[in-house]
Enzyme design. Structure first.
Site, PDB file in Angstrom:
ATOM      1  N   ASN A   7       0.871  -1.170   0.000  1.00  0.00           N
ATOM      2  CA  ASN A   7       0.000   0.000   0.000  1.00  0.00           C
ATOM      3  C   ASN A   7       0.912   1.225   0.000  1.00  0.00           C
ATOM      4  O   ASN A   7       1.463   1.595   1.037  1.00  0.00           O
ATOM      5  CB  ASN A   7      -0.891  -0.047   1.249  1.00  0.00           C
ATOM      6  CG  ASN A   7      -1.856   1.115   1.309  1.00  0.00           C
ATOM      7  OD1 ASN A   7      -1.793   2.056   0.507  1.00  0.00           O
ATOM      8  ND2 ASN A   7      -2.758   1.061   2.273  1.00  0.00           N
ATOM      9  N   ARG A  91      -2.600  -2.080  -3.423  1.00  0.00           N
ATOM     10  CA  ARG A  91      -3.808  -1.285  -3.210  1.00  0.00           C
ATOM     11  C   ARG A  91      -3.742  -0.078  -4.148  1.00  0.00           C
ATOM     12  O   ARG A  91      -2.734   0.626  -4.205  1.00  0.00           O
ATOM     13  CB  ARG A  91      -3.865  -0.802  -1.771  1.00  0.00           C
ATOM     14  CG  ARG A  91      -5.064   0.074  -1.554  1.00  0.00           C
ATOM     15  CD  ARG A  91      -5.017   0.764  -0.227  1.00  0.00           C
ATOM     16  NE  ARG A  91      -6.232   1.556  -0.092  1.00  0.00           N
ATOM     17  CZ  ARG A  91      -6.258   2.740   0.503  1.00  0.00           C
ATOM     18  NH1 ARG A  91      -5.165   3.269   1.004  1.00  0.00           N
ATOM     19  NH2 ARG A  91      -7.385   3.395   0.597  1.00  0.00           N
ATOM     20  N   HIS A 180     -13.305   2.879   0.129  1.00  0.00           N
ATOM     21  CA  HIS A 180     -13.233   1.819   1.169  1.00  0.00           C
ATOM     22  C   HIS A 180     -13.888   0.526   0.678  1.00  0.00           C
ATOM     23  O   HIS A 180     -14.342  -0.292   1.489  1.00  0.00           O
ATOM     24  CB  HIS A 180     -13.959   2.229   2.467  1.00  0.00           C
ATOM     25  CG  HIS A 180     -13.472   3.477   3.111  1.00  0.00           C
ATOM     26  ND1 HIS A 180     -14.328   4.455   3.566  1.00  0.00           N
ATOM     27  CD2 HIS A 180     -12.232   3.918   3.398  1.00  0.00           C
ATOM     28  CE1 HIS A 180     -13.634   5.438   4.110  1.00  0.00           C
ATOM     29  NE2 HIS A 180     -12.347   5.128   4.021  1.00  0.00           N
ATOM     30  N   ARG A 241     -13.309  15.828   8.520  1.00  0.00           N
ATOM     31  CA  ARG A 241     -14.069  16.173   7.311  1.00  0.00           C
ATOM     32  C   ARG A 241     -15.537  16.378   7.644  1.00  0.00           C
ATOM     33  O   ARG A 241     -16.097  15.660   8.478  1.00  0.00           O
ATOM     34  CB  ARG A 241     -13.941  15.059   6.265  1.00  0.00           C
ATOM     35  CG  ARG A 241     -12.609  15.079   5.571  1.00  0.00           C
ATOM     36  CD  ARG A 241     -12.466  13.896   4.639  1.00  0.00           C
ATOM     37  NE  ARG A 241     -11.583  12.895   5.193  1.00  0.00           N
ATOM     38  CZ  ARG A 241     -11.390  11.688   4.670  1.00  0.00           C
ATOM     39  NH1 ARG A 241     -12.035  11.331   3.579  1.00  0.00           N
ATOM     40  NH2 ARG A 241     -10.543  10.845   5.228  1.00  0.00           N
ATOM     41  N   GLU A 384      -8.135  -5.213   5.153  1.00  0.00           N
ATOM     42  CA  GLU A 384      -8.010  -4.915   3.727  1.00  0.00           C
ATOM     43  C   GLU A 384      -6.840  -5.671   3.106  1.00  0.00           C
ATOM     44  O   GLU A 384      -6.918  -6.110   1.960  1.00  0.00           O
ATOM     45  CB  GLU A 384      -7.880  -3.403   3.513  1.00  0.00           C
ATOM     46  CG  GLU A 384      -9.200  -2.697   3.804  1.00  0.00           C
ATOM     47  CD  GLU A 384      -9.066  -1.204   4.058  1.00  0.00           C
ATOM     48  OE1 GLU A 384      -9.338  -0.440   3.140  1.00  0.00           O
ATOM     49  OE2 GLU A 384      -8.680  -0.821   5.171  1.00  0.00           O
TER      50      GLU A 384
END
Ligand code: ADP
Length: 402
Positions: A7, A91, A180, A241, A384
């Protein structure tokens, strides 16, 4: 099959070497500050203790060399030869509309990922640097790209086209993509496994609540709507956010406050969410602690967070015509009994509800449903990397005709 999962971020490379058959992590680690003189190399081959080295790592190529050298090292290594790495899974954040599944990486695929840089200018470039460096170090090894967006490519048009002039979709590719995806897919499969039913027979709502948050409606194994969209600033309020806000607020900032796009981005991306409301922190643990100590704005931040999550659960149950399983995952979802309790309050009308004692867990798989409810509510730790390793194994095995 031993798969190296990579990743590659803007200044970091996370890696795991996974034995897909046993699902065991043979070694894992992280290089931080790639491109600096004082990069940090964290490495662990369980059960050995973690190690940490400070050394210069000039670029991604040096980073991948460092990783493969550690993996094959006579003392701390876990394989005797690089040839034991049978595949690499990367990824990749944005696959645009081009990838609805993981894919074997070829020159052509790299070209398409490059074309999608405009959709993910911060993420796709380092992902590509990682891919190119890995191909230099391991030229003979098949590599697979696993996209955060791919799982959401099944979302129907009515949920991905925004109600603005259609030309924005047709000409500029402005639509809901969702993110995601690897995590939502993984936890949905785990949930189906737990209830011993095929995922194709289930309606599942997955709540990935980490620093970034998204909620997904998964109808019979396919994502049919998700709360992140064209970008990653919508849907749930997150650590920093804003999530869904009225665009009139952005117009107000532009017209009345004469703010520049960059300033607005900073405000809604880095200074909003839990941090913005509470004025304390983006970290849910700190916000919770302060709320418990009586801090009014910290309490309000938690209330807003749970309110939004609840709205998505209601909306997605309506979209799917029901729900069988609600899944909590990622940092907050896995570790915060308070948030789970607040979100699941008053969901009895849906047939959902949680058991207070079962809910008191952090970071482990648990059925937290109260016994009388029809809907199962589960905490499923996301993984993941394992999902990337499994997808890589599937694609490479298909290639080998096995
Ligand atoms: P990312 O989205 O960066 O992968 P994670 O999924 O690791 O992030 O989530 C990180 C967030 O999880 C932290 O910011 C923190 O708010 C939250 N978190 C971690 N542990 C706890 C805990 N025990 N209680 C509440 N929140 C937690």
């Amino acid at each position: 099959m031993k798969v190296l999962v990579l990743n590659s971020g803007s200044s970091s490379i996370k890696f795991q070497l996974i034995n897909v058959e046993t699902e065991l992590v043979l070694a894992k680690g992280l290089i931080e500050r790639v491109g600096f003189e004082d990069s940090i190399f964290n490495y662990q081959a369980p059960p050995q203790p973690k190690s940490k080295q400070i050394l210069p790592v000039k670029d991604y190529r040096e980073g991948i060399d460092l990783i493969t050298n550690a993996l094959t090292d006579s003392e701390r290594g876990v394989i005797s030869d690089m040839a034991e790495i049978q595949a690499v899974g990367h990824r990749i954040v944005h696959g645009g509309e081009d990838f609805s599944d993981s894919v074997l990486i070829t020159d052509e695929v790299i070209g398409v990922v490059e074309r999608n840089i405009e959709l993910a200018p911060l993420h796709n470039p380092p992902n590509l640097l990682g891919i190119k460096a890995a191909r230099e170090v391991l030229p003979e090894v098949p590599m697979v790209g696993v996209f955060d967006t791919a799982f959401h490519q099944s979302i129907p048009e009515k949920a991905y086209v925004y109600p603005i002039p259609y030309s924005y979709y047709e000409e500029k590719r402005i639509r809901r993509f969702g993110f995601h995806g690897t995590s939502h897919h993984y936890v949905a499969l785990k949930a189906a496994e737990y209830v011993k039913k095929p995922v194709e027979d289930l309606k599942i709502i997955t709540l990935h609540l980490g620093n970034g948050c998204s909620i997904t409606a998964i109808d019979r194994g396919k994502s049919v709507d998700t709360s992140l969209g064209y970008g990653t600033m919508c849907g749930m309020p997150m650590g920093t956010r804003a999530g869904d806000i009225d665009p009139a607020i952005v117009l107000y900032m532009m017209e009345k406050e004469r703010m520049e796009p960059k300033e607005i981005q900073q405000l809604i991306y880095k200074e909003s969410g839990m941090l913005g409301i509470s004025g304390i922190s983006s970290d849910m643990r700190e916000v919770e602690d302060k709320a418990i100590a009586g801090h009014a704005k910290a309490s309000l931040a938690l209330d807003i967070y749970a309110h939004y999550a609840k709205k998505f659960i209601g909306a997605y149950a309506a979209v799917m015509g029901g729900v069988d399983i609600i899944v909590f995952t990622a940092g907050v979802g896995e570790n915060s009994p308070i948030i789970r309790r607040m979100i699941c309050e008053n969901l009895e009308f849906l047939g959902a509800g949680i058991d207070a004692a079962a809910n008191e867990i952090r970071g482990e798989f648990r059925d937290i449903s109260s016994p009388e409810t029809r809907v199962k509510t589960l905490v499923v730790p996301t993984n993941e990397e394992l999902m990337i390793a499994k997808d890589t194994h599937r694609i490479v095995s298909e290639l080998n005709g096995k």
